[in-house]
Write a protein that holds these residues in place. Structure first.
Motif, PDB file in Angstrom:
ATOM      1  N   MET A 136      40.185   2.709  36.273  1.00 54.22           N
ATOM      2  CA  MET A 136      40.841   3.480  37.336  1.00 54.22           C
ATOM      3  C   MET A 136      41.901   2.666  38.090  1.00 54.22           C
ATOM      4  O   MET A 136      42.779   3.229  38.715  1.00 54.22           O
ATOM      5  CB  MET A 136      39.804   4.047  38.327  1.00 54.22           C
ATOM      6  CG  MET A 136      38.810   4.988  37.681  1.00 54.22           C
ATOM      7  SD  MET A 136      39.603   6.355  36.800  1.00 54.22           S
ATOM      8  CE  MET A 136      38.470   6.610  35.423  1.00 54.22           C
ATOM      9  N   SER A 137      41.807   1.338  38.020  1.00 54.64           N
ATOM     10  CA  SER A 137      42.812   0.539  38.747  1.00 54.64           C
ATOM     11  C   SER A 137      43.991   0.182  37.845  1.00 54.64           C
ATOM     12  O   SER A 137      44.918  -0.498  38.278  1.00 54.64           O
ATOM     13  CB  SER A 137      42.173  -0.741  39.295  1.00 54.64           C
ATOM     14  OG  SER A 137      41.756  -1.546  38.221  1.00 54.64           O
ATOM     15  N   LEU A 158      23.127   4.491  44.049  1.00 59.20           N
ATOM     16  CA  LEU A 158      24.001   3.418  44.554  1.00 59.20           C
ATOM     17  C   LEU A 158      25.462   3.835  44.388  1.00 59.20           C
ATOM     18  O   LEU A 158      25.817   4.478  43.397  1.00 59.20           O
ATOM     19  CB  LEU A 158      23.746   2.128  43.773  1.00 59.20           C
ATOM     20  CG  LEU A 158      22.340   1.543  43.932  1.00 59.20           C
ATOM     21  CD1 LEU A 158      22.090   0.480  42.864  1.00 59.20           C
ATOM     22  CD2 LEU A 158      22.164   0.961  45.320  1.00 59.20           C
ATOM     23  N   PHE A 159      26.286   3.477  45.355  1.00 54.16           N
ATOM     24  CA  PHE A 159      27.741   3.697  45.306  1.00 54.16           C
ATOM     25  C   PHE A 159      28.136   5.178  45.235  1.00 54.16           C
ATOM     26  O   PHE A 159      29.178   5.509  44.695  1.00 54.16           O
ATOM     27  CB  PHE A 159      28.384   2.960  44.115  1.00 54.16           C
ATOM     28  CG  PHE A 159      28.134   1.498  44.138  1.00 54.16           C
ATOM     29  CD1 PHE A 159      28.693   0.700  45.124  1.00 54.16           C
ATOM     30  CD2 PHE A 159      27.335   0.898  43.189  1.00 54.16           C
ATOM     31  CE1 PHE A 159      28.472  -0.656  45.163  1.00 54.16           C
ATOM     32  CE2 PHE A 159      27.091  -0.456  43.214  1.00 54.16           C
ATOM     33  CZ  PHE A 159      27.661  -1.230  44.202  1.00 54.16           C
ATOM     34  N   LYS A 160      27.285   6.067  45.775  1.00 54.70           N
ATOM     35  CA  LYS A 160      27.600   7.495  45.665  1.00 54.70           C
ATOM     36  C   LYS A 160      28.953   7.805  46.324  1.00 54.70           C
ATOM     37  O   LYS A 160      29.788   8.500  45.750  1.00 54.70           O
ATOM     38  CB  LYS A 160      26.496   8.351  46.291  1.00 54.70           C
ATOM     39  CG  LYS A 160      26.800   9.830  46.139  1.00 54.70           C
ATOM     40  CD  LYS A 160      25.612  10.691  46.345  1.00 54.70           C
ATOM     41  CE  LYS A 160      25.921  12.123  45.922  1.00 54.70           C
ATOM     42  NZ  LYS A 160      27.114  12.703  46.490  1.00 54.70           N
ATOM     43  N   LYS A 165      34.461   9.401  45.807  1.00 57.91           N
ATOM     44  CA  LYS A 165      35.889   9.213  46.184  1.00 57.91           C
ATOM     45  C   LYS A 165      36.746   9.002  44.946  1.00 57.91           C
ATOM     46  O   LYS A 165      37.830   9.558  44.816  1.00 57.91           O
ATOM     47  CB  LYS A 165      36.024   7.996  47.114  1.00 57.91           C
ATOM     48  CG  LYS A 165      35.851   8.364  48.560  1.00 57.91           C
ATOM     49  CD  LYS A 165      36.348   7.248  49.454  1.00 57.91           C
ATOM     50  CE  LYS A 165      35.947   7.541  50.886  1.00 57.91           C
ATOM     51  NZ  LYS A 165      35.592   6.350  51.644  1.00 57.91           N
ATOM     52  N   LEU A 166      36.238   8.167  44.025  1.00 60.84           N
ATOM     53  CA  LEU A 166      36.999   7.903  42.795  1.00 60.84           C
ATOM     54  C   LEU A 166      37.209   9.193  42.002  1.00 60.84           C
ATOM     55  O   LEU A 166      38.285   9.420  41.449  1.00 60.84           O
ATOM     56  CB  LEU A 166      36.258   6.893  41.918  1.00 60.84           C
ATOM     57  CG  LEU A 166      36.494   5.418  42.189  1.00 60.84           C
ATOM     58  CD1 LEU A 166      35.547   4.575  41.350  1.00 60.84           C
ATOM     59  CD2 LEU A 166      37.944   5.024  41.868  1.00 60.84           C
ATOM     60  N   SER A 167      36.177  10.048  41.953  1.00 58.20           N
ATOM     61  CA  SER A 167      36.323  11.276  41.154  1.00 58.20           C
ATOM     62  C   SER A 167      37.270  12.253  41.844  1.00 58.20           C
ATOM     63  O   SER A 167      37.925  13.054  41.188  1.00 58.20           O
ATOM     64  CB  SER A 167      34.971  11.913  40.845  1.00 58.20           C
ATOM     65  OG  SER A 167      34.467  12.535  41.973  1.00 58.20           O
TER      66      SER A 167
END
Ligand SMILES: Cc1cc2nc3c(=O)[nH]c(=O)nc-3n(C[C@H](O)[C@H](O)[C@H](O)COP(=O)(O)OP(=O)(O)OC[C@H]3O[C@@H](n4cnc5c(N)ncnc54)[C@H](O)[C@@H]3O)c2cc1C
Length: 238
Positions: A136-137, A158-160, A165-167
């Motif tokens: 993604m980066s 974890l990291f939900k 946000k990424l999606s």
């Protein structure tokens, strides 16, 4: 880092009741520079259950941007009886830990497949996060990524926030959650990763797709089948 290198603990941050991110210091202009998808080996001396000093080593996956200068992060689940995780949990800022690596698990190449399907369980998300961050980066990487993430309960995800946000910001990334013990706000599917969930959430078999699985041995066995003597899984049945 073929040899063992001492890294100094710079910061530690709680992310869940039993999970912390540990940030280790690098030279300000230096990045860890390991490729996705890889992990490091950590070595430390601990007192074993027989009260004897023992040197043990365990694997951990850096989850920060692998090109970030000056630091790298590892996420560690602190197990109540875990020799290494308890040892790391007791580190003070400024203490150091021996590491070496990388151990490259998959030689990832930009756009090597059109669509990746990722199945993660529990702490297995660290490998997937490393890969998702790398894809993604990188504006040149057009890979579609679909993640199916299993956890015991909604509190264990974890990291939900980061994954959601990424999606939202990357049309090529989709995430599906499933929890074994439901409760509170509904987070997605219910129960262990199933054939139906895989069929609905992940890309179907083709030379343009690849499915990666990372998680506790029980999840790997359920999804991939038990491994043979050579540690290869059998063919996944339909
Ligand atoms: C390739 C690879 C990458 C890994 N990456 C990470 C990572 O990024 N972050 C991370 O935290 N761990 C990761 N692990 C797991 C890690 O290497 C250790 O196995 C883990 O931290 C437990 O080590 P320990 O010495 O604390 O516990 P041990 O002393 O080895 O185990 C103590 C007890 O806990 C049980 N146990 C082991 N794992 C679990 C678990 N997940 N949940 C509940 N009970 C358990 C064991 O069966 C044993 O009874 C990875 C493992 C591999 C193979």
């Amino acid at each position: 880092m073929k040899n063992w290198v001492n890294f100094t603990l710079q910061e530690s941050q709680r992310v869940a009741h039993n999970t912390r991110i540990f940030r280790f210091k690098l030279d300000p202009r230096e990045s860890l520079g390991i490729p996705p998808v890889s992990h490091l080996i950590v070595r430390a001396e601990v007192v074993n259950s027989r009260g004897r000093q023992e040197k043990i080593s365990r694997s951990y996956v850096p989850i920060s941007d692998l090109r970030a200068a000056g630091y790298f992060d590892v996420l560690i689940k602190i197990l109540p009886e875990g020799m290494m995780s308890q040892r790391i949990a007791r580190l003070n800022l400024g203490d150091s830990l021996e590491m070496r690596g990388p151990v490259v698990e998959l030689q990832y190449k930009v756009n090597m497949k059109k669509h990746l399907g990722l199945i993660a369980g529990d702490i297995g998300i660290t490998y997937m996060l490393q890969l998702i961050n790398a894809i993604m980066s990188n504006p040149k990487d057009n890979t579609q990524v679909s993640l199916l993430y299993e956890n015991e309960s909604p509190e264990d995800i974890l990291f939900k926030e980061k994954l959601d946000k990424l999606s939202q910001s990357h049309p090529n990334f989709k995430v599906f959650y499933t929890v074994i013990i439901a409760g509170g706000e509904r987070q997605g599917g219910q129960g262990h990763v199933s054939a139906d969930m895989i069929y609905k959430a992940l890309p179907h078999p083709s030379s343009h797709t690849l499915i990666l699985v990372s998680g506790p041995p029980k999840l790997i066995d359920r999804v991939c089948g038990t491994k043979d003597k050579e540690r290869y899984s059998g063919q996944v049945s339909q």
